[in-house]
Scaffold this motif. Structure first.
Motif, PDB file in Angstrom:
ATOM      1  N   ARG A  20      -3.277  69.768 -49.028  1.00 14.73           N
ATOM      2  CA  ARG A  20      -3.128  68.406 -48.972  1.00 14.73           C
ATOM      3  C   ARG A  20      -3.737  67.741 -47.630  1.00 14.73           C
ATOM      4  O   ARG A  20      -3.966  68.265 -46.819  1.00 14.73           O
ATOM      5  CB  ARG A  20      -1.538  67.971 -48.549  1.00 14.73           C
ATOM      6  CG  ARG A  20      -0.809  68.310 -49.721  1.00 14.73           C
ATOM      7  CD  ARG A  20       0.806  68.279 -49.490  1.00 14.73           C
ATOM      8  NE  ARG A  20       1.479  68.701 -50.740  1.00 14.73           N
ATOM      9  CZ  ARG A  20       2.053  67.879 -51.456  1.00 14.73           C
ATOM     10  NH1 ARG A  20       2.015  66.544 -51.399  1.00 14.73           N
ATOM     11  NH2 ARG A  20       2.881  68.427 -52.587  1.00 14.73           N
ATOM     12  N   ARG A  21      -4.033  66.327 -47.811  1.00 12.82           N
ATOM     13  CA  ARG A  21      -4.952  65.834 -46.823  1.00 12.82           C
ATOM     14  C   ARG A  21      -3.867  65.524 -45.627  1.00 12.82           C
ATOM     15  O   ARG A  21      -2.746  64.923 -46.021  1.00 12.82           O
ATOM     16  CB  ARG A  21      -5.407  64.499 -47.111  1.00 12.82           C
ATOM     17  CG  ARG A  21      -6.815  64.783 -47.783  1.00 12.82           C
ATOM     18  CD  ARG A  21      -7.079  63.047 -48.258  1.00 12.82           C
ATOM     19  NE  ARG A  21      -6.246  62.577 -49.290  1.00 12.82           N
ATOM     20  CZ  ARG A  21      -5.980  61.191 -49.334  1.00 12.82           C
ATOM     21  NH1 ARG A  21      -6.429  60.156 -48.223  1.00 12.82           N
ATOM     22  NH2 ARG A  21      -5.085  60.702 -49.886  1.00 12.82           N
ATOM     23  N   PRO A  22      -4.186  65.798 -44.433  1.00  8.22           N
ATOM     24  CA  PRO A  22      -3.305  65.353 -43.254  1.00  8.22           C
ATOM     25  C   PRO A  22      -3.503  63.979 -42.931  1.00  8.22           C
ATOM     26  O   PRO A  22      -4.711  63.533 -42.911  1.00  8.22           O
ATOM     27  CB  PRO A  22      -3.706  66.277 -42.242  1.00  8.22           C
ATOM     28  CG  PRO A  22      -4.960  66.812 -42.389  1.00  8.22           C
ATOM     29  CD  PRO A  22      -5.346  66.747 -43.979  1.00  8.22           C
ATOM     30  N   ILE A  23      -2.439  63.357 -43.055  1.00  3.40           N
ATOM     31  CA  ILE A  23      -2.671  61.916 -42.405  1.00  3.40           C
ATOM     32  C   ILE A  23      -1.591  61.460 -41.478  1.00  3.40           C
ATOM     33  O   ILE A  23      -0.444  62.037 -41.469  1.00  3.40           O
ATOM     34  CB  ILE A  23      -2.127  60.943 -43.797  1.00  3.40           C
ATOM     35  CG1 ILE A  23      -3.058  61.120 -45.006  1.00  3.40           C
ATOM     36  CG2 ILE A  23      -2.190  59.311 -43.459  1.00  3.40           C
ATOM     37  CD1 ILE A  23      -4.209  60.799 -45.000  1.00  3.40           C
ATOM     38  N   ALA A  24      -2.074  60.729 -40.488  1.00  5.33           N
ATOM     39  CA  ALA A  24      -1.073  60.868 -39.319  1.00  5.33           C
ATOM     40  C   ALA A  24      -0.511  59.302 -39.666  1.00  5.33           C
ATOM     41  O   ALA A  24      -0.739  58.232 -40.219  1.00  5.33           O
ATOM     42  CB  ALA A  24      -2.184  59.996 -38.143  1.00  5.33           C
ATOM     43  N   VAL A  25       0.898  59.056 -39.345  1.00 10.37           N
ATOM     44  CA  VAL A  25       1.601  58.019 -39.409  1.00 10.37           C
ATOM     45  C   VAL A  25       2.344  57.667 -38.035  1.00 10.37           C
ATOM     46  O   VAL A  25       2.710  58.675 -37.137  1.00 10.37           O
ATOM     47  CB  VAL A  25       2.920  58.270 -40.488  1.00 10.37           C
ATOM     48  CG1 VAL A  25       2.336  58.394 -41.832  1.00 10.37           C
ATOM     49  CG2 VAL A  25       3.785  59.326 -40.176  1.00 10.37           C
ATOM     50  N   PRO A  26       2.532  56.487 -37.498  1.00  9.57           N
ATOM     51  CA  PRO A  26       3.197  56.299 -36.491  1.00  9.57           C
ATOM     52  C   PRO A  26       4.631  56.639 -36.245  1.00  9.57           C
ATOM     53  O   PRO A  26       5.012  56.876 -34.933  1.00  9.57           O
ATOM     54  CB  PRO A  26       3.024  54.569 -36.375  1.00  9.57           C
ATOM     55  CG  PRO A  26       3.209  54.148 -37.799  1.00  9.57           C
ATOM     56  CD  PRO A  26       2.319  55.466 -38.533  1.00  9.57           C
ATOM     57  N   PHE A  27       5.257  56.784 -37.259  1.00  8.14           N
ATOM     58  CA  PHE A  27       6.815  57.013 -36.776  1.00  8.14           C
ATOM     59  C   PHE A  27       7.241  57.765 -38.340  1.00  8.14           C
ATOM     60  O   PHE A  27       7.967  57.347 -39.064  1.00  8.14           O
ATOM     61  CB  PHE A  27       7.417  55.785 -36.901  1.00  8.14           C
ATOM     62  CG  PHE A  27       9.062  55.874 -36.317  1.00  8.14           C
ATOM     63  CD1 PHE A  27       9.133  56.981 -35.264  1.00  8.14           C
ATOM     64  CD2 PHE A  27      10.005  55.347 -36.765  1.00  8.14           C
ATOM     65  CE1 PHE A  27      10.475  57.034 -34.709  1.00  8.14           C
ATOM     66  CE2 PHE A  27      11.462  55.295 -36.253  1.00  8.14           C
ATOM     67  CZ  PHE A  27      11.797  56.380 -35.280  1.00  8.14           C
ATOM     68  N   ALA A  28       7.204  59.117 -37.736  1.00  7.40           N
ATOM     69  CA  ALA A  28       7.465  59.879 -39.198  1.00  7.40           C
ATOM     70  C   ALA A  28       8.939  59.831 -39.806  1.00  7.40           C
ATOM     71  O   ALA A  28       9.415  60.193 -40.682  1.00  7.40           O
ATOM     72  CB  ALA A  28       7.244  61.412 -38.888  1.00  7.40           C
ATOM     73  N   LEU A  64      10.773  57.300 -40.315  1.00  5.53           N
ATOM     74  CA  LEU A  64      10.993  56.330 -41.242  1.00  5.53           C
ATOM     75  C   LEU A  64      10.699  56.981 -42.537  1.00  5.53           C
ATOM     76  O   LEU A  64      11.352  56.757 -43.688  1.00  5.53           O
ATOM     77  CB  LEU A  64       9.992  55.223 -41.110  1.00  5.53           C
ATOM     78  CG  LEU A  64      10.363  54.174 -40.074  1.00  5.53           C
ATOM     79  CD1 LEU A  64       9.164  53.167 -40.077  1.00  5.53           C
ATOM     80  CD2 LEU A  64      11.648  53.630 -40.416  1.00  5.53           C
ATOM     81  N   TRP A  65       9.595  58.093 -42.648  1.00  2.00           N
ATOM     82  CA  TRP A  65       9.514  58.630 -44.014  1.00  2.00           C
ATOM     83  C   TRP A  65      10.529  59.595 -44.338  1.00  2.00           C
ATOM     84  O   TRP A  65      10.670  59.993 -45.562  1.00  2.00           O
ATOM     85  CB  TRP A  65       8.050  59.703 -43.730  1.00  2.00           C
ATOM     86  CG  TRP A  65       7.101  58.555 -43.840  1.00  2.00           C
ATOM     87  CD1 TRP A  65       6.452  57.868 -42.894  1.00  2.00           C
ATOM     88  CD2 TRP A  65       6.180  58.048 -45.069  1.00  2.00           C
ATOM     89  NE1 TRP A  65       5.392  57.285 -43.349  1.00  2.00           N
ATOM     90  CE2 TRP A  65       5.528  57.331 -44.613  1.00  2.00           C
ATOM     91  CE3 TRP A  65       6.536  58.232 -46.191  1.00  2.00           C
ATOM     92  CZ2 TRP A  65       4.482  56.604 -45.434  1.00  2.00           C
ATOM     93  CZ3 TRP A  65       5.740  57.506 -47.380  1.00  2.00           C
ATOM     94  CH2 TRP A  65       4.601  56.721 -46.902  1.00  2.00           C
TER      95      TRP A  65
END
Lengths: 645, 316
Positions: free
Chosen positions: A35-43, A45-46
């Motif tokens: 999978r493509r690694p994608i940065a998120v500001p606040f995991a 929430l996910w």
């Protein structure tokens, strides 16, 4: 699957390949998806979002399983296509077919069902034949091979012996009907030669059956083991056709402003018909007449003493009730009148009253007397008459008439023994070639000659037109495209000038040189090799076809040679000179368009074309590939809709 | 693969440091910005006309005139402060406390964690501009303004300063602020309150992406008698990530990974979760009487500052 066998890769190889590919697919599915690694500001929430998705993991796995099954199905289908499964019913050795597509004039007939609601040209028999053959081509099995040839006055192969549908369809599209009779025997012989040594040979004739007997100079055609099939086109119940089957025209010899025309019309139907015949000269209607013709009746109409037209003449016929004629190709015939112009004649003589008198007879001659020392006179001449002289022939002299040549130093023939007349063996024309235009309408058998020189031909093609028992007296030939005629005696040493034949002989010679004799060929017949007079030393001539297209044709021995297949008016350009001629179908056999219900070669009767499932290919691998495409499309759709992943 | 992704993540802040960020920071407080600050300072005075310089009430009790509270007498207290009426009623020596009138201390706490640098550091730049604007208004009102940065610990610190001429020090300080580190406002603000004995208005400029919970940091301020003022810096791009397909999501601060197949439905759920998070923060602040203001990065800073003035809580 018991009714199937594999014609491609064998079952064992397929099984091994299938296992390998299936294993590879499964391994690929077992491997974790990168999978493509994608940065998120606040995991964090996910985390909440994905908590709900965890509950559907089992369902996701099932969907991945469905995706895996789709991939395995794709592998299976592709292997199936490679295996090329065939029904046992079609597993026999393939057939070899030569399809002769009749491209003769009768195939232009439009007595076939026409598409409704469409404007434009009407469908012809050839169009219908092509449609049926196209369906046949698409029904070819993988083992069948086919060759397509157009059958007109010659046989033209348009494809190789192949199973390639695209090539065969292109070949079929290339067939064009022309205004000729089909050369049936030649076509059959070509087909049999092509099929020699091949298994399951079959000759397919797509035609209306108007092909005549399958016989040529080598005798009747023997089909041997080849099967004969007949794709019949045309509707015998509705064929309506009248035709101009003959058109001839000539100018009057002594009044070249006037001419006479002979037209032959044929009703090819089983019913009586009233037709309207139109004669058109130089594009203007010269005469219109209604004629009643009985069933299958041929009639001629003679038009004497016509004037007005200068060059072109056309006869048109149509049904008087306005009904549609199913074969327009034979409703018109063309002719060109012999060119009417003042011929320039150069007479190199020290004086010959009889010759002068003969030349006065034709008002369309421009006579230029020349003293032998003053030869050549200025300008170009159509004819030069050497009276008692034989100088070297200068350029622009045209055809040459030698009268009593004194020597053979510059002549295209040799002078032989001196001949004299005696009581026991009087000198005269003991033998004459009556068919030669020089002596047409002449009676030279009674001519008495006092003395003469024997003429000896130098080339084999030189024609001995008249001879006495002692030697040749009248010789004709051609050198470098220019004709010559030699008379071996001085007319003043004979009683010829006292006869009517003398001026006519001079006129015949001049007409012969001008190609303007009374036997002028007003038109050629299509489907034959034409030898068009071409008085020049060029090796090629430019021919303008009726549709305006141009082509180069060879010139041999003063004749341009061409195999004409289209009716109409032609133009010929050669060395800056232009001339014209006409060509007509003029073939009652082609005009009789009623299709033949059956086709026979000798005693062999042609059968229906069998064994083709029209519109459906019998190779299953095609359907396997189609299934692969469908499954791929499904997979693509479900992937992008996130159904399977 | 893991090594690659680690290297990529490790290189990300470095890339930001060497990126055109510096050039952008130079434009952060340009002349146009400074003109707007002057306008804001004037506007703040017009809105709160009549307020005297340094005439602000603090919760510090001292020698003012307005009664604040009682406390027990302790030896050494000024007898003049004893409340004799209370002694008569309760038989206890109580000292009257008055609200001391002094200049206000304004602490601007700028969140400098990695998440503030997300999306081309739009949130951090917005926070810097807001901090600069509020600092200018404070300095113009002769308040004591101090700025600190916070991630999991306290970072840079600008000593308390007065007079609006010092605004250029503020600019210089804010230019030095860069995003980095993880967020732990609770821990950072505990250090803050320990270091700053003088209570005052604590303006927290943050996206509040605190894995330990946004409440902890605010509560630390509340419980230590600071007046918390939450300026919640919000970037709507955080709510609408451009994601599709199978991805592994990792937190820019903590590096926590999570595999996910992003579908429109998942994105929709994420959006509603994001909105719910914002609403939760607002509910918390309102329910605990903490001044809260949402600062969207797409709204110009000057407009936001004016809205802050109108809402009250920053100026009295």
């Amino acid at each position: 699957m018991s009714g199937l066998h594999l014609a491609g890769i064998d079952a064992a190889t397929l099984a091994r390949a299938g296992l390998g590919l299936a294993a590879a697919v499964v391994v690929l599915y077992v491997l974790k998806l990168r999978r493509r690694p994608i940065a998120v500001p606040f995991a964090a929430l996910w985390q909440r979002v994905l908590r709900d998705r965890d509950a559907t993991t089992l369902f996701s796995q099932l969907k991945r399983l469905l995706s895996l099954l789709l991939q395995l199905a794709l592998v299976a289908l592709m292997l199936g296509a490679l295996g090329d499964p065939r029904s046992a019913a079609v597993s026999v050795t393939g057939r070899h077919l030569v399809v002769l597509v009749d491209a003769s004039a009768s195939m232009k007939a439009t007595d076939v069902s026409q598409p409704r609601g469409e404007e434009g040209p009407r469908r012809t028999r050839l169009d219908v034949a092509k449609e049926r053959l196209r369906q046949t081509i698409r029904g070819l099995s993988g083992n069948d091979r086919m060759l397509i040839a157009a059958l007109d006055s010659t046989v033209t192969p348009l494809s190789t012996m192949t199973g390639d549908v695209g090539e065969l369809e292109r070949a079929l599209d290339a067939v064009r009907a022309v205004d000729v009779r089909a050369s049936y025997a030649a076509g059959l012989r070509y087909a049999l030669d092509s099929l020699r040594g091949l298994p399951n040979p079959e000759v397919v004739v797509a035609s209306d059956g108007a092909l005549g007997e399958a016989t040529d100079g080598r005798g009747p055609v023997d089909l041997g083991s080849a099967k004969l099939s007949y794709v019949k086109v045309g509707d015998s119940s509705s064929s309506r056709n009248v035709a101009v089957t003959g058109l001839s025209v000539r100018r009057y010899p002594l009044d070249k402003s006037r001419y006479e025309v002979l037209v032959e019309i044929t009703n090819t139907m089983d019913d009586a018909a009233t037709v309207e015949l139109e004669l058109v000269g130089d594009g203007r209607i010269t005469d219109i007449v209604k004629l009643s013709l009985g069933a299958r009746e041929t009639t001629t109409r003679f038009y004497p003493n016509l004037s007005g037209a200068d060059r072109t003449l056309e006869a048109r016929v149509r049904l008087a009730d306005g009904a549609f004629d199913d074969l327009p190709a034979d409703d018109r015939a063309f002719a060109l009148l012999p060119e009417r112009r003042r011929a320039r004649v150069q007479v190199v003589t020290r004086g010959n009253m009889y010759l002068d008198a003969a030349l006065l007879l034709d008002e369309y001659l421009e006579v230029v007397p020349v003293e032998p020392d003053a030869y050549p006179a200025e300008g170009a001449f159509d004819v030069t008459i050497f009276d008692g002289v034989a100088p070297p022939v200068a350029a622009g002299s045209g055809g040459v008439l030698y009268l009593a040549p004194p020597s053979d130093e510059h002549t295209p023939f040799k002078l032989g023994a001196r001949l004299t007349s005696d009581v026991a063996t009087p000198l005269g024309f003991d033998e004459l070639d009556d068919r030669h235009p020089l002596v047409r309408y002449l009676s030279l058998g009674e001519v008495n000659v006092g003395r003469a020189r024997e003429l000896e031909a130098v080339e084999k093609k030189d024609a001995t037109v008249g001879r006495s028992l002692k030697g040749t007296l009248l010789l004709a030939g051609r050198r470098k495209g220019k004709p010559f005629v030699a008379l071996g005696f001085d007319v003043r040493d004979s009683d010829l000038p006292l006869r009517v034949a003398w001026p006519l002989f001079v006129m015949n010679v001049i007409a012969h040189f001008l190609d303007e004799d009374t036997g002028y060929i007003s038109s050629f017949r299509t489907g034959e090799v034409w030898s068009i007079p071409a008085a020049a030393s060029e090796k090629t001539a430019t021919l303008t076809l009726p549709d305006g297209a141009e082509c180069l044709i060879p010139v041999k021995d003063g004749r341009a040679v061409y195999l004409g297949q289209e009716a109409g008016l032609y133009g010929l350009s050669l060395g800056g000179e232009r001339s014209g001629f006409a060509a007509n179908l003029s073939d009652p056999a082609e005009s009789a368009i009623t299709p033949e219900p059956e086709l026979k070669v000798g005693e062999t009767r042609a059968g229906e074309l069998e064994g083709f499932t029209v519109g459906a290919r019998r190779e299953l691998w095609v359907y396997f590939l189609v299934a692969v495409l469908v499954v791929s499309a499904l997979e693509w759709l479900t992937y992008h809709r996130r159904v399977t992943v | 693969m893991g090594l690659l992704s680690f290297l990529r993540r490790a290189a990300a802040p470095l890339a930001r440091r060497t990126s055109p960020q510096a050039a952008e920071d130079a434009e952060l407080f340009d002349e146009a910005f400074q003109r707007k600050l002057e306008y804001l300072a004037m506007a703040s005075k017009r809105v709160f006309a009549g307020v005297m310089k340094a005439e602000r009430r603090t919760k510090k009790t001292g020698s003012g005139v307005e009664f604040a509270d009682h406390r027990d007498y302790a030896p050494g207290d000024d007898f003049r402060s004893l409340d004799w009426h209370a002694y008569q009623r309760f038989d206890r020596l109580l000292v009257r406390l008055f609200e001391e009138e002094e200049d206000l201390s304004i602490y601007l706490v700028v969140d400098s964690s990695e998440s503030m640098g997300f999306h081309h550091a739009r949130k951090l730049r917005h926070a810097k501009r807001l901090a600069a604007a509020l600092a200018y208004v404070g300095l113009a009102n002769l308040d004591r303004v101090s700025i600190v940065t916070a991630d999991s610990t306290l970072g840079l610190r600008l000593e308390p300063t007065r007079n609006k001429k010092r605004i250029f020090r503020v600019f210089e300080f804010l230019r030095r602020v860069e995003a980095g580190g993880s967020t732990d406002l609770g821990s950072a603000l505990r250090s803050f309150v320990a270091q700053h004995k003088r209570r005052g208005l604590a303006v927290l400029l943050s996206d509040l992406y605190d894995p330990a919970g946004f409440e902890r940091g605010i509560n630390v301020l509340r419980f230590n008698r600071f007046e918390p003022f939450v300026l919640h810096v919000v970037d709507r791009a955080d709510a609408t990530p451009e994601l599709r397909g199978d991805v592994v999501l990792y937190d820019v601060e903590t590096g926590d990974e999570r595999e996910v197949t992003v579908t429109p439905a998942v994105l929709e759920r994420y959006r509603s979760e994001y909105d719910e998070y914002l609403a939760r923060i607002e509910r918390f602040c309102v329910s605990h009487q903490v001044s809260y203001f949402r600062a969207d990065v797409d709204v110009p800073f000057d407009e936001l500052v004016l809205r802050v003035f109108r809402r009250g809580g920053f100026l009295r």
